[in-house]
Design an enzyme around this catalytic site. Structure first.
Site, PDB file in Angstrom:
ATOM      1  N   TYR A 159      58.731 111.238   8.090  1.00 23.69           N
ATOM      2  CA  TYR A 159      58.133 110.616   6.907  1.00 23.69           C
ATOM      3  C   TYR A 159      57.782 109.174   7.232  1.00 23.69           C
ATOM      4  CZ  TYR A 159      57.766 108.752   2.119  1.00 23.69           C
ATOM      5  OH  TYR A 159      57.329 108.153   0.966  1.00 23.69           O
ATOM      6  N   ASP A 243      58.587 104.275  14.079  1.00 29.05           N
ATOM      7  CA  ASP A 243      58.919 103.964  12.688  1.00 29.05           C
ATOM      8  C   ASP A 243      60.441 103.862  12.587  1.00 29.05           C
ATOM      9  OD1 ASP A 243      59.493 103.896  10.016  1.00 29.05           O
ATOM     10  OD2 ASP A 243      58.130 105.526   9.450  1.00 29.05           O
ATOM     11  N   LYS A 271      63.521  98.788   4.701  1.00 28.02           N
ATOM     12  CA  LYS A 271      64.878  99.058   4.210  1.00 28.02           C
ATOM     13  C   LYS A 271      65.891  97.949   4.552  1.00 28.02           C
ATOM     14  CE  LYS A 271      64.008 103.799   3.185  1.00 28.02           C
ATOM     15  NZ  LYS A 271      63.215 104.832   3.820  1.00 28.02           N
TER      16      LYS A 271
HETATM   17  C1  PLP Z   1      61.651 105.053   3.535  1.00 23.98           C
HETATM   18  C2  PLP Z   1      60.777 105.254   4.717  1.00 23.98           C
HETATM   19  C3  PLP Z   1      59.453 104.793   4.752  1.00 23.98           C
HETATM   20  C4  PLP Z   1      58.767 104.239   3.536  1.00 23.98           C
HETATM   21  O1  PLP Z   1      59.345 103.063   3.098  1.00 23.98           O
HETATM   22  P1  PLP Z   1      59.164 102.652   1.552  1.00 23.98           P
HETATM   23  O2  PLP Z   1      59.731 101.271   1.494  1.00 23.98           O
HETATM   24  O3  PLP Z   1      59.924 103.669   0.760  1.00 23.98           O
HETATM   25  O4  PLP Z   1      57.709 102.690   1.253  1.00 23.98           O
HETATM   26  C5  PLP Z   1      58.739 104.897   5.924  1.00 23.98           C
HETATM   27  N1  PLP Z   1      59.278 105.442   7.017  1.00 23.98           N
HETATM   28  C6  PLP Z   1      60.542 105.906   7.029  1.00 23.98           C
HETATM   29  C7  PLP Z   1      61.097 106.467   8.292  1.00 23.98           C
HETATM   30  C8  PLP Z   1      61.322 105.856   5.869  1.00 23.98           C
HETATM   31  O5  PLP Z   1      62.550 106.378   5.863  1.00 23.98           O
END
Ligand code: PLP
Length: 438
Positions: A159, A243, A271
Site C-alpha cells: 500500500y 516506501d 507516520k
Molecule cells: C500509511 C501508509 C501510507 C500512506 O500514508 P498516509 O499518511 O496514511 O497517507 C503509505 N505507505 C505505507 C507503506 C503506509 O503504511
C-alpha cells in the site's frame, strides 16, 4: 456551532467531553460516511459495533463509554514511543504558544530534515508533505520526470496511499488506461519482477515497494529479495523507491535500508517522523531531489507542508528514538509478544503463523507460512474476526482487520504484554472449542 454550543464549551472545559460521551457510532454514521474518515476504522472485516475512542495514554486507550483497552493499533504505526510521550507533549505545548502556523520556512523543518538525513544514508535532501499518500504521489512524479518514462512497477498487497497511479485497479473513479502504466508483481518473487523488467524495463520509471510489507499484515522480505530489486532497477536504469512510511524509524533508525544494506534512490517516510501529527516525506540524493520546485520542474507544494506543530513533534520523537536501547527494547517486546501469542495458539491447537519484524507483527490464521499476498488473503478471516472480537472483550485492542499489523511501543510494559498473551490464550482455546463443536 450554535451560540448555545459555543457558550457551553467556553463556560466549562469538560462540556466538550460530556458532549463527546453522548455521541454514538450511529450518530457518527449520519454525518460521516460509514461513520469514519478512513475505511478500516469501520470494523467491516470483523463485524460488531465499531469502537470510538476518546482518550489515550502510554499503551492504553479509553473508548467513548469509558472502557479501557491495551492498545495494539497504536495509531496504525506512528507511535513507537507510546501515546502522549512526555517529550512530544512538551514540544507541542511550547510550539502552540509560539504560533501554530507560520507560512515560511522555520528552524524545526531544518532540524527534522537533518535528523532524517543523519539517520538514513541514502537521503541528502528532504521534502515534507502532509501525508504518506502525498509523499508517494510526489516520489512517483519525481521518478517519472527524472527518467522521462511513464510505467511504474508495484507489488501485490503493498500500500502506498490513495494516489491515482498507486491505486490502479483498486478503486472506482480512476482514469481508464491508468492500469496500463501501473504494473504489478507478486511480493517476494524476484524472478517475476525480473520477467516484467526484462520485457518492459525501457518504459519503467520506478520500482516502488514497501521493503517490509505491513499492509497485507507483516511480511518480511526474503533474504536477498530487496538486493535483487536494487539490481533490477540498476539494470533498467529505473529508480528504486522504498516506501518506508511504516518501517522508517520503526525497524531501526536507518529503516529497512539500515537492516538490509539496500539503498533506495528515493525513500518515502511518514507516520513515525511526525510524532503522531500528520506527515509524509520524500528523501533522496540532491541530484534527484532538486528536480522538485522551486529548484526544478516537478511541482509539489502545500499550505500545511512542514507544519510547525508536526515538525516540533517530529523532532521530539526522533530525538527520543535516538535514546539508549530504544530499538533493543522494541525488539524484545515484539519478540515477547510474538512468542507468547504463537505459544498460546499452539497450546490451543489453533494453527497460526506469527510474522514479525521488530515491534510489528501479524497473527495469520494459516497452516502455511505467509510470504506473499495470495497466502495472506487465503488466511482464515472468519477466525481472525472471532479472535479480534474476543481480544476486545478481554480489554485488548488489536487492528480490526486480518491484513494489518499489531504495533508494540516502548510504553507497553512486560506485564501488559503478558496480559495480552493470557487473553489470547483464552480466546484461542474458545476458538478451538467452537471449531470442535461445529
Ligand atoms: C500509511 C501508509 C501510507 C500512506 O500514508 P498516509 O499518511 O496514511 O497517507 C503509505 N505507505 C505505507 C507503506 C503506509 O503504511
Amino acid at each position: 456551532m450554535t451560540m448555545a454550543g459555543a457558550r457551553r464549551s467556553r463556560r466549562a472545559p469538560s462540556a466538550a467531553g460530556r458532549q463527546a460521551r453522548g455521541v454514538s457510532f450511529d450518530e457518527a454514521r449520519r454525518v460521516l460516511v460509514g461513520g469514519v474518515n478512513s475505511p478500516v476504522r469501520a470494523f467491516r472485516r470483523v463485524g460488531g459495533e465499531p469502537l470510538m475512542l476518546s482518550r489515550a495514554s502510554g499503551a492504553m486507550v479509553t473508548d467513548h463509554r469509558g472502557r479501557r483497552y491495551i492498545d495494539l493499533i497504536m495509531g496504525w504505526g506512528p507511535l513507537p514511543l507510546g501515546h502522549n510521550h512526555p517529550a512530544i507533549v512538551r514540544a507541542l505545548r511550547r510550539r502552540i504558544t509560539e504560533g501554530v502556523l507560520l507560512g515560511l520556512t522555520h528552524p524545526a523543518e531544518v532540524q527534522l530534515a537533518r535528523l532524517i538525513a543523519g539517520a538514513m544514508a541514502s537521503i541528502e535532501q528532504v521534502r515534507f508533505t502532509v501525508s504518506g499518500s502525498e509523499a508517494c504521489m510526489t516520489a512517483v512524479r519525481l521518478a517519472r520526470a527524472w527518467t522521462g518514462r511513464r510505467k511504474i512497477l508495484t507489488f501485490e498487497g503493498c500500500y502506498h496511499g490513495h494516489g491515482d497511479a498507486l491505486m490502479a485497479g483498486q478503486s472506482a473513479g480512476l482514469p481508464p488506461g491508468l492500469a496500463a502504466d501501473t504494473l504489478s508483481a507478486p511480493f517476494n518473487d524476484v524472478e517475476a519482477a525480473q520477467r516484467i523488467v526484462r520485457e518492459q524495463g525501457r518504459d519503467i520509471a520506478c520500482i516502488v515497494i514497501e521493503p517490509v510489507a505491513a499492509n497485507m499484515g507483516v511480511i518480511p522480505p526474503r533474504s536477498g529479495y530487496l538486493a535483487g530489486l536494487r539490481a533490477l532497477a540498476n539494470e533498467a536504469e529505473a529508480l528504486l523507491i522504498l516506501d518506508e512510511v511504516v518501517s522508517g524509524f520503526r525497524v531501526g533508525s536507518g529503516g529497512a535500508q539500515g537492516l538490509t544494506g539496500v539503498a533506495a534512490d528515493l525513500t518515502v517516510l511518514g507516520k513515525i517522523i511526525g510524532g503522531g501529527m500528520p506527515i509524509g516525506a520524500v528523501g533522496g540524493r540532491t541530484a534527484i531531489m532538486r528536480r522538485l520546485a522551486p529548484e526544478g520542474d516537478v511541482y509539489h507544494g502545500g499550505t500545511f507542508a512542514g507544519h510547525p506543530l508536526t515538525m516540533a513533534a517530529g523532532v521530539a520523537a526522533l530525538s527520543a528514538l535516538q535514546g539508549a536501547s530504544v530499538y533493543e527494547r522494541l525488539e524484545q517486546r515484539g519478540a515477547r509478544l510474538a512468542e507468547g501469542l504463537a505459544e498460546g495458539a499452539r497450546q490451543a491447537g489453533v494453527p497460526v503463523q506469527v510474522n514479525r519484524v521488530g515491534s510489528m507483527l501479524t497473527v495469520f490464521f494459516s497452516t502455511v507460512p505467509v510470504e506473499r499476498f495470495a497466502q495472506a488473503k487465503a488466511s482464515d478471516a472468519a477466525r481472525f474476526a472471532r479472535w479480534a472480537n474476543g481480544m476486545r472483550a478481554h480489554g485488548v485492542l488489536v487492528p480490526p482487520s486480518p491484513m494489518e499489523a499489531l504495533f508494540v511501543s516502548c510504553a507497553h510494559t512486560p506485564a501488559q504484554l503478558d496480559q495480552v498473551i493470557r487473553a489470547s490464550r483464552k480466546v484461542m482455546r474458545s476458538l478451538r472449542a467452537a471449531a470442535g463443536e461445529a
